[in-house]
Design a protein around this motif. Structure first.
Motif, PDB file in Angstrom:
ATOM      1  N   GLY A 147       0.794  -1.221   0.000  1.00  0.00           N
ATOM      2  CA  GLY A 147       0.000   0.000   0.000  1.00  0.00           C
ATOM      3  C   GLY A 147       0.826   1.270   0.000  1.00  0.00           C
ATOM      4  N   ASN A 148       2.076   1.185   0.430  1.00  0.00           N
ATOM      5  CA  ASN A 148       2.959   2.353   0.486  1.00  0.00           C
ATOM      6  C   ASN A 148       4.120   2.252  -0.491  1.00  0.00           C
ATOM      7  OD1 ASN A 148       1.987   4.036   2.927  1.00  0.00           O
ATOM      8  ND2 ASN A 148       2.037   1.963   3.744  1.00  0.00           N
ATOM      9  N   LEU A 149       4.039   1.312  -1.420  1.00  0.00           N
ATOM     10  CA  LEU A 149       5.167   1.033  -2.302  1.00  0.00           C
ATOM     11  C   LEU A 149       5.075   1.892  -3.560  1.00  0.00           C
ATOM     12  CD1 LEU A 149       7.660  -0.755  -2.322  1.00  0.00           C
ATOM     13  CD2 LEU A 149       6.311  -2.539  -3.443  1.00  0.00           C
ATOM     14  N   ASP A 150       5.829   2.967  -3.589  1.00  0.00           N
ATOM     15  CA  ASP A 150       5.800   3.878  -4.727  1.00  0.00           C
ATOM     16  C   ASP A 150       6.279   3.165  -5.988  1.00  0.00           C
ATOM     17  OD1 ASP A 150       4.946   6.207  -3.295  1.00  0.00           O
ATOM     18  OD2 ASP A 150       6.940   6.289  -2.400  1.00  0.00           O
ATOM     19  N   GLY A 151       5.454   3.220  -7.027  1.00  0.00           N
ATOM     20  CA  GLY A 151       5.733   2.512  -8.271  1.00  0.00           C
ATOM     21  C   GLY A 151       4.842   1.306  -8.470  1.00  0.00           C
ATOM     22  N   ALA A 152       4.204   0.832  -7.397  1.00  0.00           N
ATOM     23  CA  ALA A 152       3.270  -0.291  -7.511  1.00  0.00           C
ATOM     24  C   ALA A 152       1.993   0.185  -8.204  1.00  0.00           C
ATOM     25  CB  ALA A 152       2.939  -0.857  -6.130  1.00  0.00           C
ATOM     26  N   PRO A 153       1.235  -0.726  -8.834  1.00  0.00           N
ATOM     27  CA  PRO A 153       0.005  -0.330  -9.527  1.00  0.00           C
ATOM     28  C   PRO A 153      -0.987   0.357  -8.585  1.00  0.00           C
ATOM     29  CG  PRO A 153       0.644  -2.558 -10.141  1.00  0.00           C
ATOM     30  CD  PRO A 153       1.540  -2.158  -9.009  1.00  0.00           C
ATOM     31  N   ASP A 172      12.158  14.548   0.751  1.00  0.00           N
ATOM     32  CA  ASP A 172      12.596  13.233   0.257  1.00  0.00           C
ATOM     33  C   ASP A 172      11.394  12.337  -0.008  1.00  0.00           C
ATOM     34  OD1 ASP A 172      15.243  13.997   0.467  1.00  0.00           O
ATOM     35  OD2 ASP A 172      15.543  13.058   2.433  1.00  0.00           O
ATOM     36  N   ARG A 173      10.431  12.355   0.908  1.00  0.00           N
ATOM     37  CA  ARG A 173       9.253  11.497   0.755  1.00  0.00           C
ATOM     38  C   ARG A 173       8.365  11.963  -0.395  1.00  0.00           C
ATOM     39  NH1 ARG A 173       8.810   8.109   5.236  1.00  0.00           N
ATOM     40  NH2 ARG A 173       6.577   7.719   4.959  1.00  0.00           N
ATOM     41  N   LEU A 174       8.224  13.277  -0.549  1.00  0.00           N
ATOM     42  CA  LEU A 174       7.421  13.810  -1.645  1.00  0.00           C
ATOM     43  C   LEU A 174       8.058  13.486  -2.991  1.00  0.00           C
ATOM     44  CD1 LEU A 174       5.051  15.508  -2.705  1.00  0.00           C
ATOM     45  CD2 LEU A 174       6.482  17.546  -2.377  1.00  0.00           C
ATOM     46  N   THR A 175       9.366  13.599  -3.067  1.00  0.00           N
ATOM     47  CA  THR A 175      10.062  13.294  -4.316  1.00  0.00           C
ATOM     48  C   THR A 175       9.849  11.842  -4.718  1.00  0.00           C
ATOM     49  OG1 THR A 175      11.752  14.969  -3.861  1.00  0.00           O
ATOM     50  CG2 THR A 175      12.308  13.255  -5.459  1.00  0.00           C
ATOM     51  N   ASP A 213       7.834  10.426  -7.954  1.00  0.00           N
ATOM     52  CA  ASP A 213       8.550   9.489  -8.833  1.00  0.00           C
ATOM     53  C   ASP A 213       7.706   8.238  -9.048  1.00  0.00           C
ATOM     54  OD1 ASP A 213      10.690  11.193  -9.071  1.00  0.00           O
ATOM     55  OD2 ASP A 213      12.016  10.074  -7.714  1.00  0.00           O
ATOM     56  N   GLY A 214       7.015   7.818  -7.984  1.00  0.00           N
ATOM     57  CA  GLY A 214       6.159   6.638  -8.083  1.00  0.00           C
ATOM     58  C   GLY A 214       4.988   6.854  -9.018  1.00  0.00           C
ATOM     59  N   LEU A 215       4.439   8.064  -9.034  1.00  0.00           N
ATOM     60  CA  LEU A 215       3.349   8.361  -9.964  1.00  0.00           C
ATOM     61  C   LEU A 215       3.838   8.246 -11.406  1.00  0.00           C
ATOM     62  CD1 LEU A 215       1.726  11.499  -8.248  1.00  0.00           C
ATOM     63  CD2 LEU A 215       1.078   9.095  -7.995  1.00  0.00           C
ATOM     64  N   GLY A 266       3.952  23.345   3.950  1.00  0.00           N
ATOM     65  CA  GLY A 266       4.114  22.455   2.802  1.00  0.00           C
ATOM     66  C   GLY A 266       4.894  23.106   1.679  1.00  0.00           C
ATOM     67  N   SER A 267       4.864  24.457   1.597  1.00  0.00           N
ATOM     68  CA  SER A 267       5.646  25.136   0.567  1.00  0.00           C
ATOM     69  C   SER A 267       7.137  25.082   0.875  1.00  0.00           C
ATOM     70  CB  SER A 267       5.181  26.585   0.415  1.00  0.00           C
ATOM     71  OG  SER A 267       5.459  27.346   1.569  1.00  0.00           O
ATOM     72  N   VAL A 268       7.501  24.942   2.141  1.00  0.00           N
ATOM     73  CA  VAL A 268       8.909  24.739   2.501  1.00  0.00           C
ATOM     74  C   VAL A 268       9.353  23.361   2.000  1.00  0.00           C
ATOM     75  CG1 VAL A 268      10.601  24.778   4.367  1.00  0.00           C
ATOM     76  CG2 VAL A 268       8.525  26.161   4.555  1.00  0.00           C
ATOM     77  N   VAL A 269       8.487  22.372   2.197  1.00  0.00           N
ATOM     78  CA  VAL A 269       8.749  21.025   1.678  1.00  0.00           C
ATOM     79  C   VAL A 269       8.960  21.075   0.162  1.00  0.00           C
ATOM     80  CG1 VAL A 269       7.807  18.699   1.383  1.00  0.00           C
ATOM     81  CG2 VAL A 269       7.442  19.933   3.539  1.00  0.00           C
ATOM     82  N   CYS A 270       8.047  21.754  -0.534  1.00  0.00           N
ATOM     83  CA  CYS A 270       8.118  21.817  -1.992  1.00  0.00           C
ATOM     84  C   CYS A 270       9.348  22.580  -2.465  1.00  0.00           C
ATOM     85  CB  CYS A 270       6.857  22.462  -2.544  1.00  0.00           C
ATOM     86  SG  CYS A 270       5.377  21.427  -2.339  1.00  0.00           S
ATOM     87  N   GLY A 271       9.724  23.622  -1.728  1.00  0.00           N
ATOM     88  CA  GLY A 271      10.916  24.365  -2.102  1.00  0.00           C
ATOM     89  C   GLY A 271      12.172  23.524  -2.022  1.00  0.00           C
TER      90      GLY A 271
END
Length: 348
Positions: free
Chosen positions: A88-94, A217-220, A224-226, A242-247
């Motif tokens: 359920g948390n595996l980025d890149g899985a269907p 790191d988690r957002l990236t 990437d998984g999408l 959240g904009s600090v995260v995005c920056g």
């Protein structure tokens, strides 16, 4: 003299944030949630398919996607049932498999914080991590067929318990995403992503970048998984902290647009310093209390210039009727109208 003045500003910022001047709440120090999802140890040793399973921490989302592309539906289901919190948390899985795995994980949870997520009919939970304060990502729309995808990244005080609270709806990731999805046309999907440890209140955590660095790191990896799952690059909406995260993620983030709203700063002096090919947009309501936060970055405190300032170089989004810090996605506002058009690629 200039150094002395900057030091005074930094001290003033620290004092304001820590003591809760102007009615702001002092925050409690948080430890960022990092590393692979729960259950990874048993996943790594599972030989049910007679082959090595992709490592949730070391393998890229693209490698994960290639692995699942080579499995039968029965094999995918076997992994989801045996390891729901990993799949359920595996980025890149269907995408559909992640929905299925998270539904199983939520059904097995006895934590009352997640009762609404588990019981809600038709909820599409793309990520669910029960550790700590809990992290969640929910999809609005048909993500697998969407032509345009948006991701909403929230700020402070958001976790599994406040993800879709009924008070201050448009200050929650679910409320923001649901409102944006309602204004976008067919073929769009919006993801409410509460996938990092947010500050609690406006204490030192909110004034520094340590939680944002872990969140970046988690957002990236999430985006990437999408891409690895064959989805279009998203428009990323970043509210408040959240904009600090995005920056901090900007240079690594595969996104067509970054939209910051109610931002205390992006830890960059201007758009060029973000090192991103994405279009950068900024919105701030004149009644937003974030305007009282000093826009400095000194000795680890503060997040730099206001992204809506002329010198920053972001494209301005009208937000004159957004009504405070959490009203940017409220129905009927000019900011929501503009956000929907940015999400659809038609604004300006």
């Amino acid at each position: 003299m200039r150094r002395y003045a900057r030091t005074l500003v930094a001290v003033a910022l620290a004092t304001t944030v820590v003591t809760g001047t102007a009615g702001w709440a002092s925050g409690n120090s948080q430890s960022p949630l990092t590393g692979p999802p729960p259950g990874t140890a048993s996943w790594r040793t599972d030989q049910v398919l007679g082959q090595r399973l992709p490592d949730p921490e070391r393998d890229t989302p693209a490698q994960v996607a290639r692995f699942f592309a080579g499995l039968s539906e029965e094999e995918r289901e076997t992994l989801a049932v045996r390891h729901p919190l990993v799949v359920g948390n595996l980025d890149g899985a269907p995408v559909a498999l992640r929905y299925r795995a998270n539904a199983l994980a939520l059904r097995e949870s006895d934590d009352p914080r997640y009762a609404g997520l588990a019981a809600g009919p038709g909820r599409q939970i793309l990520a669910f991590d029960p550790r700590g304060r809990g992290q969640v990502a929910e999809v609005f729309g048909d993500l697998e067929t969407a032509d345009r995808v948006s991701v909403v990244v929230p700020g402070s005080d958001i976790d599994a318990g406040t993800f879709d609270r009924t008070d201050d709806v448009y200050g929650t990731p679910a409320g923001m995403a649901r409102s944006l999805y309602a204004r976008t046309g067919p073929g769009s999907a919006v993801i409410a992503w509460a996938g990092y440890t947010t500050p609690v209140g406006l204490g030192l955590d909110a004034a520094t970048g340590s939680l944002a660095e872990a969140g970046a790191d988690r957002l990236t990896r999430f985006t990437d998984g999408l891409t690895a799952a064959g989805l279009p690059e998203p428009v990323v909406f970043c509210h408040s902290y959240g904009s600090v995260v995005c920056g901090l993620a900007a240079s690594r983030l595969h996104a067509t647009d970054l939209v910051v709203l109610g931002s205390p700063g992006m830890r960059a002096k201007n758009v060029a310093a973000l090192h991103t090919g994405a279009r950068v947009w900024a919105a701030k309501d004149p009644t937003d209390w974030i305007d009282h936060v000093p826009n400095i970055e000194f000795a680890g405190l503060g997040h730099g210039p206001d992204p809506t300032s002329d010198g920053f170089g972001a494209r301005r989004v009208p937000a004159g009727d957004a009504r405070g810090h959490t009203g940017y996605f409220a129905p009927g506002t000019e900011s929501l109208t503009a956000f929907a058009e940015i999400a659809e690629g038609t604004y300006g």
